[in-house]
Design a protein around this motif. Structure first.
Motif, PDB file in Angstrom:
ATOM      1  N   ASN A 196       0.163  -1.191   9.729  1.00 37.31           N
ATOM      2  CA  ASN A 196      -0.752  -2.168   9.146  1.00 37.31           C
ATOM      3  C   ASN A 196      -2.110  -1.552   8.784  1.00 37.31           C
ATOM      4  O   ASN A 196      -2.903  -2.137   8.051  1.00 37.31           O
ATOM      5  CB  ASN A 196      -0.985  -3.327  10.127  1.00 37.31           C
ATOM      6  CG  ASN A 196       0.306  -4.131  10.335  1.00 37.31           C
ATOM      7  OD1 ASN A 196       1.169  -4.101   9.471  1.00 37.31           O
ATOM      8  ND2 ASN A 196       0.436  -4.794  11.461  1.00 37.31           N
ATOM      9  N   TRP A 197      -2.368  -0.418   9.331  1.00 36.43           N
ATOM     10  CA  TRP A 197      -3.640   0.271   9.067  1.00 36.43           C
ATOM     11  C   TRP A 197      -3.510   1.409   8.050  1.00 36.43           C
ATOM     12  O   TRP A 197      -4.405   2.197   7.886  1.00 36.43           O
ATOM     13  CB  TRP A 197      -4.174   0.825  10.386  1.00 36.43           C
ATOM     14  CG  TRP A 197      -4.533  -0.280  11.346  1.00 36.43           C
ATOM     15  CD1 TRP A 197      -5.690  -0.930  11.446  1.00 36.43           C
ATOM     16  CD2 TRP A 197      -3.666  -0.817  12.312  1.00 36.43           C
ATOM     17  NE1 TRP A 197      -5.655  -1.883  12.412  1.00 36.43           N
ATOM     18  CE2 TRP A 197      -4.385  -1.851  12.976  1.00 36.43           C
ATOM     19  CE3 TRP A 197      -2.348  -0.618  12.693  1.00 36.43           C
ATOM     20  CZ2 TRP A 197      -3.864  -2.609  14.007  1.00 36.43           C
ATOM     21  CZ3 TRP A 197      -1.849  -1.368  13.712  1.00 36.43           C
ATOM     22  CH2 TRP A 197      -2.586  -2.362  14.374  1.00 36.43           C
ATOM     23  N   GLY A 198      -2.358   1.509   7.365  1.00 36.38           N
ATOM     24  CA  GLY A 198      -2.178   2.527   6.328  1.00 36.38           C
ATOM     25  C   GLY A 198      -1.228   3.595   6.769  1.00 36.38           C
ATOM     26  O   GLY A 198      -0.724   3.606   7.886  1.00 36.38           O
ATOM     27  N   PRO A 199      -0.923   4.538   5.810  1.00 31.58           N
ATOM     28  CA  PRO A 199       0.025   5.620   6.101  1.00 31.58           C
ATOM     29  C   PRO A 199      -0.505   6.572   7.166  1.00 31.58           C
ATOM     30  O   PRO A 199      -1.674   6.952   7.126  1.00 31.58           O
ATOM     31  CB  PRO A 199       0.216   6.320   4.759  1.00 31.58           C
ATOM     32  CG  PRO A 199      -0.285   5.347   3.749  1.00 31.58           C
ATOM     33  CD  PRO A 199      -1.353   4.550   4.390  1.00 31.58           C
ATOM     34  N   GLN A 212       0.841  -1.205   0.000  1.00 33.14           N
ATOM     35  CA  GLN A 212       0.000   0.000   0.000  1.00 33.14           C
ATOM     36  C   GLN A 212       0.870   1.246   0.000  1.00 33.14           C
ATOM     37  O   GLN A 212       0.583   2.229  -0.692  1.00 33.14           O
ATOM     38  CB  GLN A 212      -0.915  -0.034   1.220  1.00 33.14           C
ATOM     39  CG  GLN A 212      -1.957   1.110   1.226  1.00 33.14           C
ATOM     40  CD  GLN A 212      -2.879   0.987   2.438  1.00 33.14           C
ATOM     41  OE1 GLN A 212      -2.719   0.106   3.248  1.00 33.14           O
ATOM     42  NE2 GLN A 212      -3.854   1.875   2.517  1.00 33.14           N
ATOM     43  N   TYR A 213       1.998   1.177   0.786  1.00 35.21           N
ATOM     44  CA  TYR A 213       2.894   2.339   0.848  1.00 35.21           C
ATOM     45  C   TYR A 213       3.540   2.598  -0.501  1.00 35.21           C
ATOM     46  O   TYR A 213       3.675   3.735  -0.952  1.00 35.21           O
ATOM     47  CB  TYR A 213       3.957   2.073   1.915  1.00 35.21           C
ATOM     48  CG  TYR A 213       5.082   3.069   1.925  1.00 35.21           C
ATOM     49  CD1 TYR A 213       6.309   2.760   1.356  1.00 35.21           C
ATOM     50  CD2 TYR A 213       4.920   4.342   2.450  1.00 35.21           C
ATOM     51  CE1 TYR A 213       7.327   3.666   1.349  1.00 35.21           C
ATOM     52  CE2 TYR A 213       5.941   5.259   2.446  1.00 35.21           C
ATOM     53  CZ  TYR A 213       7.164   4.911   1.898  1.00 35.21           C
ATOM     54  OH  TYR A 213       8.161   5.820   1.904  1.00 35.21           O
ATOM     55  N   GLN A 214       3.919   1.525  -1.220  1.00 29.52           N
ATOM     56  CA  GLN A 214       4.523   1.703  -2.541  1.00 29.52           C
ATOM     57  C   GLN A 214       3.523   2.313  -3.529  1.00 29.52           C
ATOM     58  O   GLN A 214       3.883   3.139  -4.377  1.00 29.52           O
ATOM     59  CB  GLN A 214       5.027   0.338  -3.044  1.00 29.52           C
ATOM     60  CG  GLN A 214       6.223  -0.185  -2.255  1.00 29.52           C
ATOM     61  CD  GLN A 214       6.653  -1.557  -2.718  1.00 29.52           C
ATOM     62  OE1 GLN A 214       5.966  -2.149  -3.570  1.00 29.52           O
ATOM     63  NE2 GLN A 214       7.771  -2.039  -2.159  1.00 29.52           N
ATOM     64  N   THR A 215       2.253   1.889  -3.433  1.00 32.84           N
ATOM     65  CA  THR A 215       1.206   2.453  -4.325  1.00 32.84           C
ATOM     66  C   THR A 215       1.055   3.947  -4.082  1.00 32.84           C
ATOM     67  O   THR A 215       0.992   4.763  -5.022  1.00 32.84           O
ATOM     68  CB  THR A 215      -0.125   1.732  -4.076  1.00 32.84           C
ATOM     69  OG1 THR A 215       0.071   0.335  -4.265  1.00 32.84           O
ATOM     70  CG2 THR A 215      -1.200   2.234  -5.034  1.00 32.84           C
ATOM     71  N   VAL A 216       0.998   4.330  -2.797  1.00 37.00           N
ATOM     72  CA  VAL A 216       0.830   5.754  -2.472  1.00 37.00           C
ATOM     73  C   VAL A 216       2.041   6.552  -2.940  1.00 37.00           C
ATOM     74  O   VAL A 216       1.909   7.659  -3.477  1.00 37.00           O
ATOM     75  CB  VAL A 216       0.607   5.910  -0.961  1.00 37.00           C
ATOM     76  CG1 VAL A 216       0.634   7.386  -0.567  1.00 37.00           C
ATOM     77  CG2 VAL A 216      -0.718   5.292  -0.545  1.00 37.00           C
ATOM     78  N   MET A 217       3.245   5.972  -2.773  1.00 36.65           N
ATOM     79  CA  MET A 217       4.449   6.677  -3.178  1.00 36.65           C
ATOM     80  C   MET A 217       4.468   6.886  -4.688  1.00 36.65           C
ATOM     81  O   MET A 217       4.932   7.920  -5.196  1.00 36.65           O
ATOM     82  CB  MET A 217       5.680   5.878  -2.748  1.00 36.65           C
ATOM     83  CG  MET A 217       5.955   5.926  -1.237  1.00 36.65           C
ATOM     84  SD  MET A 217       6.282   7.581  -0.656  1.00 36.65           S
ATOM     85  CE  MET A 217       7.790   7.942  -1.506  1.00 36.65           C
TER      86      MET A 217
END
Length: 588
Positions: A559-562, A515-520
């Motif tokens: 685990n719950w997002g950025p 998820q972090y890579q997608t947001v980045m």
């Protein structure tokens, strides 16, 4: 050497000094004074009545050595005990004999050094009178003296002196020995003070039984402070003094077979420590360096071993062994001389027999010549009559010549045998010399083996003690092993549960990372678009300054997002998770 033998040697010097005329006899008044002085020095009750009874006024003339010995044995030596100062006793006897016999004109040593050499002579001399010291003991003393002075032993110089000595009497009296040492013949290039120190060191070792001495630090028993003391090791005691002049004695450490000495680690700023444990007290001592520490430990262990075995000091035991070896060599030499005398007697008898045979042959030859002369005178008349007699005479002559040739051959064989026996005698002398050297080497190896065996026995006892401790530890830990096995199974179950939870958290972390890579990626696309738009506006409208986007710092990913938690909340939860994880490990 027994106490009586040691005392007799010094008393013999005093008795011979009183014999002014060298007649073997001393006046009764002088013997009375000598006996009184001996009783005083050796702390024996003086009995003037017994003295007067033994030396009655009706005795004619002075008393000989044989006449004085019964009184000396009965009233002095039989009562003596080892509770007097031997140095005072020796000095009294030395004063009596040195005044008459010592020539101080050519000596470079003091009277005190002469007294010490006199005591060493009495220790090394043979147990026969008049007292002399043999070549082997002279070499032993000179070697000791050279080592004490720090010099090197010159074998060639002593061999030359030994040849000169063997040409005379092969031994020295006490005054000749003092003259030899005092003349500096074997101490050339060494000053008088060094010679005096060397004589004193040998005197302390051989006469006072000082095995080792030197300065060391000793820990007090009451104030626990460290003080430098001069230590003096003897076979049964360790005495310590304020300084090396031995004026102020501070105490003794009594040694016995139960004492032990151990090395200690450095502590309290002191190095090279070792520990002496006796039956009543224990002592902590610090040496100046590791070498001296090891030397002292080894010397003390040697004394304890000798006390445990009931053996005398090493130099006294070595002197006894040298004497026994000389006695064995003397017996072998006497046996060899006896055999040579027997061979010589047999040779002389054989020579006499050969001489008699030679005379018989000469007489036979003379008789034959006479017969030949008579035969020639009557040959013409009796030629026919005595023809057969002539033939018989020729046969007799031939047999006699054969006998002469046979006897000559036997004589040559006998002479050859004599030469072989002479060669055998020289080989036996060489073999005896080789055997003496081999015995010396064997004695050195035996001492080394004895020391290695003692060290091996100590190590073996230590290993057996460690083995017993290991057996006890194994028996104690057997029960603990079963309990730990149960706890291990319980901990393995807890560890399995923790591993399951950890795998779950790992999968959640992987999803958060994706998820972090997608947001980045989205942020990067937005940044590229913004950068493109900014360049376009700057190109067309240069005076307009756009508002720049904010800082894109590192965002927290959970685990719950950025940015689901703050920095403090995330640290608190991470700490709790770490404590739960470490709890099973600590229980194990």
């Amino acid at each position: 050497m027994a106490l009586r033998d040691e005392l007799l040697k010094a008393i013999w010097h005093a008795f011979t000094a009183l014999d002014v005329d060298k007649s073997g006899k001393v006046s009764k008044s002088q013997l009375k004074v000598l006996s009184h002085n001996l009783c005083t020095v050796m702390k024996i009750p003086h009995d003037p009545v017994a003295l007067e009874e033994h030396f009655k006024d009706d005795d004619e003339g002075p008393v000989s050595n044989q006449g004085y010995m019964p009184y000396l044995n009965k009233f002095i030596l039989d009562k003596v005990k080892d509770n007097f100062d031997r140095q005072d006793f020796n000095r009294m006897c030395w004063t009596l004999c040195a005044r008459k016999n010592l020539d101080r004109s050519h000596l470079i040593i003091s009277d005190e050094d002469g007294f010490r050499v006199w005591c060493i002579f009495n220790f090394l001399s043979e147990d026969r009178y008049p007292l002399v010291i043999v070549t082997e003991e002279i070499e032993y003393f000179l070697r000791k003296l050279t080592e004490a002075m720090g010099g090197s032993w010159v074998e060639e110089r002593f061999e030359d002196y030994k040849l000169e000595l063997n040409a005379k009497q092969q031994c020295l009296s006490v005054w000749e020995l003092i003259s030899l040492i005092g003349s500096g013949h074997f101490s050339k290039g060494i000053d008088r003070s060094t010679l005096s120190m060397g004589i004193n060191e040998v005197y302390q070792e051989l006469i006072l039984d000082v095995l080792k001495q030197g300065y060391m630090m000793k820990k007090g028993h009451k104030r626990k402070n460290w003080t430098e003391r001069w230590f003096l090791l003897k076979p049964s005691t360790i005495s310590y003094y304020v300084s090396e002049d031995l004026a102020d004695k501070k105490g003794d450490i009594l040694l016995d077979g139960n004492c032990c000495v151990e090395s200690l680690p450095d502590k309290e700023g002191k190095k090279c420590l070792f520990f002496i444990k006796c039956s009543q007290k224990s002592f902590e001592i610090s040496a100046s360096d590791k070498k001296r520490k090891q030397e002292w430990i080894q010397a003390i262990q040697t004394c304890v071993s000798l006390l445990r075995l009931g053996r005398p000091a090493p130099h006294r035991e070595a002197r006894q062994k040298r004497r026994e070896q000389r006695l064995r060599q003397q017996a072998e030499q006497e046996e060899l001389e006896l055999r040579m005398r027997e061979l010589q007697t047999a040779n002389e008898a054989k020579q006499l027999e050969l001489e008699a045979m030679r005379k018989a042959l000469e007489e036979a030859a003379a008789n034959a010549a006479e017969e030949e002369r008579r035969r020639l005178q009557t040959q013409t008349e009796l030629q026919d009559r005595y023809r057969m007699d002539l033939e018989r005479e020729k046969m007799v002559r031939q047999r006699m010549e054969e006998q002469v040739a046979q006897k000559s051959s036997e004589l040559e064989q006998y002479l050859q045998r004599v030469r072989e026996l002479e060669d055998m005698y020289r080989q036996l002398e060489d073999a005896l010399e080789d055997e003496r050297r081999a015995r010396q080497d064997e004695e050195t190896v035996r001492k080394l083996q004895a020391r290695l065996l003692e060290e091996e026995a100590a190590k073996r006892a230590e290993l057996e003690q460690i083995h017993l401790q290991q057996q006890q530890a194994i028996s104690e830990t057997e029960a603990e092993k079963q309990e730990l096995e149960k706890e291990r199974l319980a901990k393995e179950n807890a560890l399995q549960a923790a591993m399951t939870q950890l795998e779950k958290l790992e999968s959640e972390r992987q999803g958060a990372l994706e998820q972090y890579q997608t947001v980045m990626k989205k942020l990067e696309d937005a940044a590229n678009n913004t950068r493109t738009w900014k360049h376009k506006v700057a190109h067309h409208e240069g005076l307009i300054r756009l508002i720049q986007p904010g800082s894109k710092g590192h965002q927290l990913i959970t685990n719950w997002g950025p940015a689901a938690f703050s920095e403090a909340e995330l640290s608190r939860r991470e700490k709790e998770w770490q404590e739960k994880k470490n709890a099973p490990t600590q229980a194990q």
